[in-house]
Design an enzyme around this catalytic site. Structure first.
Site, short mmCIF file in Angstrom:
data_model
loop_
_atom_site.label_atom_id
_atom_site.label_comp_id
_atom_site.label_asym_id
_atom_site.label_seq_id
_atom_site.Cartn_x
_atom_site.Cartn_y
_atom_site.Cartn_z
N HIS A 139 0.85 -1.19 0.00
CA HIS A 139 0.00 0.00 0.00
C HIS A 139 0.89 1.24 0.00
CE1 HIS A 139 -3.28 2.73 0.82
NE2 HIS A 139 -2.66 3.16 1.91
N GLY A 154 2.42 5.15 4.22
CA GLY A 154 1.78 5.87 5.33
C GLY A 154 0.31 5.51 5.41
N LYS A 160 -0.62 10.98 0.58
CA LYS A 160 0.32 10.39 -0.40
C LYS A 160 -0.08 10.75 -1.83
CE LYS A 160 -0.36 6.18 1.01
NZ LYS A 160 -1.32 6.47 2.11
N ASP A 178 -1.84 3.95 -4.78
CA ASP A 178 -2.65 3.13 -3.88
C ASP A 178 -2.07 1.73 -3.68
OD1 ASP A 178 -5.02 2.78 -2.19
OD2 ASP A 178 -5.58 1.29 -3.69
N ARG A 244 17.14 14.56 12.80
CA ARG A 244 17.37 15.95 12.41
C ARG A 244 18.72 16.14 11.72
NH1 ARG A 244 15.79 20.03 17.16
NH2 ARG A 244 16.06 21.43 15.36
#
EC number: 2.7.11.-
Length: 313
Positions: A139, A154, A160, A178, A244
């Site tokens: 997915h 996600g 998306k 999808d 980060r």
């Protein structure tokens, strides 16, 4: 899951000629391995791989010409088993008459190619390996960004497809939305493509399904691409420690291949398309030997050394 492949598919995609059996091209091919029946021509059938495509080149056809016709016909009959998909003759050679006679008894197609044996072997193997490889449905959305295959994953509704639409508008290319079908091409390469029913289509909530090729042109889509990078979109959380500095080495294993995976928090005001473009360019820079994190570490170490030297004075 894998595609079903017939001799007709092989003929169409590897540009083979048909000597005999045009009406029998619906025979299934179940393995990507190709057989070169050399020992079988001498009568040795202990390990005959009858389910494979049988490829005859200059060596095999030359040996066959020196055999007695009845003996050769008997060998060809033993090679033409019900499960044998087809025979292929390379290098623009004519198939032995005994092979055609034996193939007719079992309704086995006899095919030909102008290419050398090595070339036609490579073409057929590459095609069959891609089609017969085990597939996994994931997915997500697969986009070609600067020539890199970026797989966005996600939760549903995270954005998306909307991000993919923005990337397409910025000149990148859609592969699948999808549902992405992924298969392993070799030890280090994953290939992703769209299911036929979803090809070139993108679902945008509030608008519905749009045809990317129709709206943006043929340059906005691709049929398949390597999966180089996974970008996982997740809702922003103040309690989650995000990378980060870019020194994380998170990966996701798909089949036997580890693919680098980065997580990007989704928050109002963040331009995900630009962030994904930057992620793709940064990934490529690292593959080329440039790592911004190492540059920062070196700059920081040099600054510490300089400050330490000033303090001594």
């Amino acid at each position: 899951m894998a595609y079903n492949v017939t001799v007709a598919d092989l003929v169409e995609n590897t540009h083979l000629d048909i000597f005999y059996g045009k009406e029998y091209l619906d025979r299934p091919i179940t393995t990507s391995d190709i057989s070169r029946p050399g020992l079988e021509l001498t009568g040795y059938f202990n390990y005959y791989p009858s389910k494979r495509i049988q490829l005859l080149g200059i060596t095999e056809t030359s040996y066959a010409k020196g055999m007695d016709s009845d003996e050769l016909f008997d060998v060809m009959k033993r090679m033409c088993l019900p499960e044998t998909p087809a025979f292929v003759i390379s290098t623009q050679l004519d198939p032995p008459d005994e092979l055609i006679r034996a193939a007719k008894n079992q309704h086995i197609p006899v095919l030909g190619s102008k290419l050398t044996t090595s070339r036609v072997l490579s073409n057929m193997t590459n095609y069959l390996e891609g089609k017969l490889a085990e597939r996994k449905s994931i997915h997500g959305v697969l986009i070609d960004v600067y020539g890199l295959g970026v797989l966005m994953t996600g939760d549903s509704g995270i954005g998306k497809s909307e991000t993919a639409l923005e990337l397409v508008k910025r000149g990148h290319r859609l592969i699948a939305d999808d549902r992405v079908e992924v298969y392993q091409q070799d030890e280090q390469t994953l290939i992703g493509q769209s299911p036929m029913i979803l090809r070139h289509l993108l679902e945008i909530r509030g608008i519905g399904i749009i045809d990317v090729m129709n709206l943006f042109g043929a340059g906005a889509v691709r049929s398949q691409t390597k999966v180089d990078l996974i970008v996982h979109l997740e809702n922003w959380s103040d309690d989650t420690p995000y990378d980060r500095l870019g020194n994380g080495d998170e990966t996701r294993r798909i089949f036997d291949v580890d693919v680098q995976r980065i997580s990007i928090p989704v928050k109002t005001g963040r331009n995900l398309a630009i962030i994904i473009e930057a992620a793709a360019m940064n990934y490529r820079a690292k593959k080329m030997g440039y790592d911004a994190t190492k540059v920062f570490d070196n700059n920081l170490n040099n600054l510490i050394k300089e400050n330490s030297g000033d303090n001594k004075h």
